[in-house]
Write an enzyme that holds these catalytic residues in place. Sequence first.
Site, PDB file in Angstrom:
ATOM      1  N   TYR A  72      18.622  -0.462 -16.463  1.00 36.15           N
ATOM      2  CA  TYR A  72      18.214   0.939 -16.611  1.00 36.15           C
ATOM      3  C   TYR A  72      17.313   1.077 -17.825  1.00 36.15           C
ATOM      4  CZ  TYR A  72      19.659   4.606 -13.475  1.00 36.15           C
ATOM      5  OH  TYR A  72      19.712   5.460 -12.427  1.00 36.15           O
ATOM      6  N   GLU A  74      15.395   4.335 -18.682  1.00 33.90           N
ATOM      7  CA  GLU A  74      14.778   5.674 -18.776  1.00 33.90           C
ATOM      8  C   GLU A  74      14.147   5.858 -20.146  1.00 33.90           C
ATOM      9  OE1 GLU A  74      17.451   8.840 -17.786  1.00 33.90           O
ATOM     10  OE2 GLU A  74      17.863   7.949 -15.830  1.00 33.90           O
ATOM     11  N   ASP A 249      -7.120  11.213  -7.389  1.00 37.67           N
ATOM     12  CA  ASP A 249      -6.103  10.373  -6.767  1.00 37.67           C
ATOM     13  C   ASP A 249      -6.831   9.201  -6.099  1.00 37.67           C
ATOM     14  OD1 ASP A 249      -4.207   9.183  -5.198  1.00 37.67           O
ATOM     15  OD2 ASP A 249      -3.516  11.023  -4.229  1.00 37.67           O
ATOM     16  N   THR A 278      -1.839   4.358  -6.285  1.00 37.52           N
ATOM     17  CA  THR A 278      -0.812   3.417  -5.857  1.00 37.52           C
ATOM     18  C   THR A 278      -1.262   2.052  -6.362  1.00 37.52           C
ATOM     19  OG1 THR A 278      -1.950   2.846  -3.802  1.00 37.52           O
ATOM     20  CG2 THR A 278      -0.373   4.660  -3.694  1.00 37.52           C
ATOM     21  N   LYS A 281      -2.245  -0.697  -2.223  1.00 42.15           N
ATOM     22  CA  LYS A 281      -3.245  -0.573  -1.161  1.00 42.15           C
ATOM     23  C   LYS A 281      -4.395  -1.543  -1.456  1.00 42.15           C
ATOM     24  CE  LYS A 281      -1.607   4.033   0.003  1.00 42.15           C
ATOM     25  NZ  LYS A 281      -1.911   5.465   0.188  1.00 42.15           N
ATOM     26  N   ARG A 287       4.380  -2.550  -4.174  1.00 44.31           N
ATOM     27  CA  ARG A 287       4.486  -1.157  -3.735  1.00 44.31           C
ATOM     28  C   ARG A 287       4.868  -0.289  -4.924  1.00 44.31           C
ATOM     29  NH1 ARG A 287       4.252   1.277   0.771  1.00 44.31           N
ATOM     30  NH2 ARG A 287       3.763  -0.741   1.689  1.00 44.31           N
TER      31      ARG A 287
HETATM   32  C1  LIG Z   1      -1.118   6.549   0.099  1.00 38.03           C
HETATM   33  C2  LIG Z   1      -1.489   7.716  -0.702  1.00 38.03           C
HETATM   34  C3  LIG Z   1      -0.550   8.372  -1.512  1.00 38.03           C
HETATM   35  C4  LIG Z   1       0.918   8.087  -1.432  1.00 38.03           C
HETATM   36  O1  LIG Z   1       1.335   6.843  -1.794  1.00 38.03           O
HETATM   37  P1  LIG Z   1       2.862   6.414  -1.551  1.00 38.03           P
HETATM   38  O2  LIG Z   1       3.014   5.191  -2.374  1.00 38.03           O
HETATM   39  O3  LIG Z   1       3.020   6.197  -0.102  1.00 38.03           O
HETATM   40  O4  LIG Z   1       3.731   7.524  -2.040  1.00 38.03           O
HETATM   41  C5  LIG Z   1      -0.988   9.384  -2.334  1.00 38.03           C
HETATM   42  N1  LIG Z   1      -2.279   9.753  -2.347  1.00 38.03           N
HETATM   43  C6  LIG Z   1      -3.202   9.166  -1.567  1.00 38.03           C
HETATM   44  C7  LIG Z   1      -4.624   9.622  -1.646  1.00 38.03           C
HETATM   45  C8  LIG Z   1      -2.838   8.140  -0.715  1.00 38.03           C
HETATM   46  O5  LIG Z   1      -3.763   7.580   0.082  1.00 38.03           O
END
Ligand SMILES: *Cc1c(COP(=O)(O)O)cnc(C)c1O
Length: 486
Positions: A72, A74, A249, A278, A281, A287
């Site tokens: 843990y 935090e 994002d 993330t 991707k 992940r």
């Molecule tokens: C995939 C994605 C997310 C979410 O990611 P997770 O790890 O699945 O929660 C947020 N914003 C955008 C633009 C995404 O393509």
Amino acid sequence: MSEQSLPAPSGELVSSAYRQALEVIASVEPRIADATRQELADQRASLKLIASENYASPAVLLTMGTWFSDKYAEGTVGHRFYAGCQNVDTVESLAAEHAKELFGAEYAYVQPHSGIDANLTAYWAILAHRVEGPWLKDAGVKNMNDLTEADWEKLRHELGNQRLLGMSLDAGGHLTHGFRPNISGKMFHQNQYGTDPETGLLDYDALRAKAKEFKPLILVAGYSAYPRRVNFAKMREIADEVGATLMVDMAHFAGLVAGKVFTGDEDPIPHAHVVTSTSHKSLRGPRGGFILATEEYAPSVDRGCPMVLGGPLSHVMAAKAVAFAEARTPAFQSYAQSIADNAKSLAEGLQKRGTKLVTDGTDNHIVLLDVSSYGLTGRQAESALLDAGVVTNRNSVPSDPNGAWYTSGIRIGTPALTSRGFGGDEFDTVADLIVHVLQNTEAGTTAAGAPSKASYVLGEGVADKIRAASAELLDKHPLYPGLDLS
Ligand SMILES: *Cc1c(COP(=O)(O)O)cnc(C)c1O
């Protein structure tokens, strides 16, 4: 280290690591070991074109399977709510340092468990910085414990009445950018910008006009299904004109930023106040999520855990550090460039065979097919392709007549197959296989004989033929070459 590619572990080393790990797992629950083996076999045998998926390196994957999971932690580096976090501190500071260096950011927060968690953390950090902080100052309150219940009532009202402007889902935005069913569409007064109905392209003038009228506290840029680059310098100008915080994002395209394919106006880091992402991707890490920010927003983002997030996943932060180290190499830069080059080859291959693409092409890692000219919904096309071993996902197209469930589009991305070593010729063949499936699929009917948006009829023998052709490509570019579990 950043001058060259990282040494790849030998196939024998990786094979023995996984063989032994699976033996340990099998001694407790053999069905999980079996499913793990089967997942590798299935991933090896399918043409993975899901734009948000990839294959992380064995080093990244192995880093996640350790006792860091048991700790843990935090709080933040050096300020933990638990004792004994010295090694977690090492891991978290290294991951953050790597992220700052890789992206040229002033500050990095590597705790978010996923992209959605990163966005929610960022929203509350921005609210804390821009609304709560000034409100407390105005009220002359130094310590939150001094607030009365009536004060809280007022503060809640302030926090709950802010405005967010993001890209609409059917134009390619993400559900966390103010889509009603998501918490972001409920906690904010939301408004959405779209794309030009003719060209499918972002219309910055229309966006500016909307921003001026709506006056958002937060302008969100970024997408999950927009096949084009975004001019973040222009986005920042618009944000500045209306006094908004610009949040980008980059969940989908972080790999193209890390790999220096998106530079200048297309690089979000110098232009945004806050960048969320993330790590799994196009960036090809574990992940998870992370946040980059200017110094100004850093103290608020640092409060992410426990403000929004549960205890950090230290084993995943460790894997983020490994992935960021991989992404600093020239080998990763050439990988990122190939992602974009391959998307172009795929788009051209589809177009020359008569397929309609949203925005008429791509300049990132995404190709968005409009399958309506084949007389199919996205759902029908997705299912027929899957029957033939081609894994994609259906997606809305701008002003989609079939809505967000059935849709009229298929979204395809190149990061995963590029990781396997596919090049332009292979992606041209992939285009050929996709078109063959679409041309040989017909919309089906309901049991009562009415037109259906879900059922379909795939021509006889098509699935087998496409699977055989895919197998040839996949065998040429094995996933995790040298990894042998037998
Ligand atoms: C995939 C994605 C997310 C979410 O990611 P997770 O790890 O699945 O929660 C947020 N914003 C955008 C633009 C995404 O393509």
